[in-house]
Design a protein around this motif. Structure first.
Motif, PDB file in Angstrom:
ATOM      1  N   GLY A   9       0.787  -1.237   0.000  1.00  0.00           N
ATOM      2  CA  GLY A   9       0.000   0.000   0.000  1.00  0.00           C
ATOM      3  C   GLY A   9       0.816   1.283   0.000  1.00  0.00           C
ATOM      4  N   SER A  10       2.143   1.174  -0.122  1.00  0.00           N
ATOM      5  CA  SER A  10       2.980   2.382  -0.094  1.00  0.00           C
ATOM      6  C   SER A  10       3.056   3.073  -1.447  1.00  0.00           C
ATOM      7  N   CYS A 132       5.468   6.007   2.751  1.00  0.00           N
ATOM      8  CA  CYS A 132       4.320   6.840   3.107  1.00  0.00           C
ATOM      9  C   CYS A 132       4.019   6.536   4.573  1.00  0.00           C
ATOM     10  N   GLU A 134       2.105   5.246   7.931  1.00  0.00           N
ATOM     11  CA  GLU A 134       1.347   4.014   8.158  1.00  0.00           C
ATOM     12  C   GLU A 134      -0.153   4.243   7.975  1.00  0.00           C
ATOM     13  N   GLN A 137      -0.828   4.258   4.307  1.00  0.00           N
ATOM     14  CA  GLN A 137      -0.665   2.868   3.884  1.00  0.00           C
ATOM     15  C   GLN A 137      -1.923   2.062   4.226  1.00  0.00           C
ATOM     16  N   ILE A 156       0.089  -5.278   6.954  1.00  0.00           N
ATOM     17  CA  ILE A 156       1.143  -4.282   7.133  1.00  0.00           C
ATOM     18  C   ILE A 156       2.154  -4.759   8.174  1.00  0.00           C
TER      19      ILE A 156
END
Length: 196
Positions: A9-10, A132, A134, A137, A156
């Motif tokens: 998700g970054s 990015c 958390e 993310q 994560i």
């Protein structure tokens, strides 16, 4: 070989696509990992023999969601899966790197979320970390994959935090803003890295 990493998700895939626009070949380990577990591949057979046919979808492909549940509930099962897949992924990486070298490419980017966790950062000339916060993310992951907050947090937390990955970085691309800001940073890394 340049390593490109980040967390789930970054925005690592976004950066990877931007790098490709410069004509630089990118070896995507997520794609290779999906390739080696396709039906009739040796890793697929090992996985099905170990986890049983219960982890298959009707079409015979792996039910990734079901497999993910097993892996998050039992670390030893994750190690077994890695033992089944990593040798085949490694062979594919080697084949691609040799092919790019033979065809005259001077630079190849190795794109993997687990560059640090898997120790591959030791075999690359430099490391680019896509960063990015958390919270960003988490929001991206929940939205992109339609996940609950709990599952997104588990995904994560299965990786080294981005704040820790930055310690291994030669270059950090902060992907917290809009795409034009990220593109600008990729352009600057391209200028700073003589071979990128």
């Amino acid at each position: 070989i340049i390593g490109l990493t980040g967390g789930i998700g970054s925005g690592k895939s976004t950066v990877s696509n931007m790098i490709r626009k410069y004509g630089i070949p990118v070896i995507d380990l997520d794609l290779l990992a999906r390739e080696v577990v396709k039906p009739k591949k040796p890793a697929y057979e090992l996985i099905v023999n170990h986890f049983s046919r219960d982890i298959l979808l009707k079409d015979g492909t792996l039910n990734r969601a079901k497999l993910r549940e097993i892996l998050f509930s039992d670390e030893s099962e994750r190690k077994i899966l890695n033992k089944f897949t990593h040798p085949y992924i490694g062979r594919e990486i080697l084949k691609l790197v040799i092919w790019y070298w033979i065809t005259g490419r001077k630079v190849v980017v190795l794109d993997t979320p687990l560059l640090i966790e898997g120790g591959l950062h030791k075999f690359v000339s430099s490391v680019i970390v896509v960063y990015c916060s958390e919270q960003i993310q988490l929001n991206r992951l929940m939205k992109r994959d339609n996940l609950s907050e709990q599952i997104a947090r588990q995904l994560i937390s299965a990786q080294i935090p981005l704040k820790e990955k930055i310690k291994f970085a030669d270059f950090v691309i902060d992907n917290s803003g809009d795409l034009s800001e990220t593109e600008y940073q990729v352009k600057n890394v391209n200028k700073a890295q003589p071979s990128l």
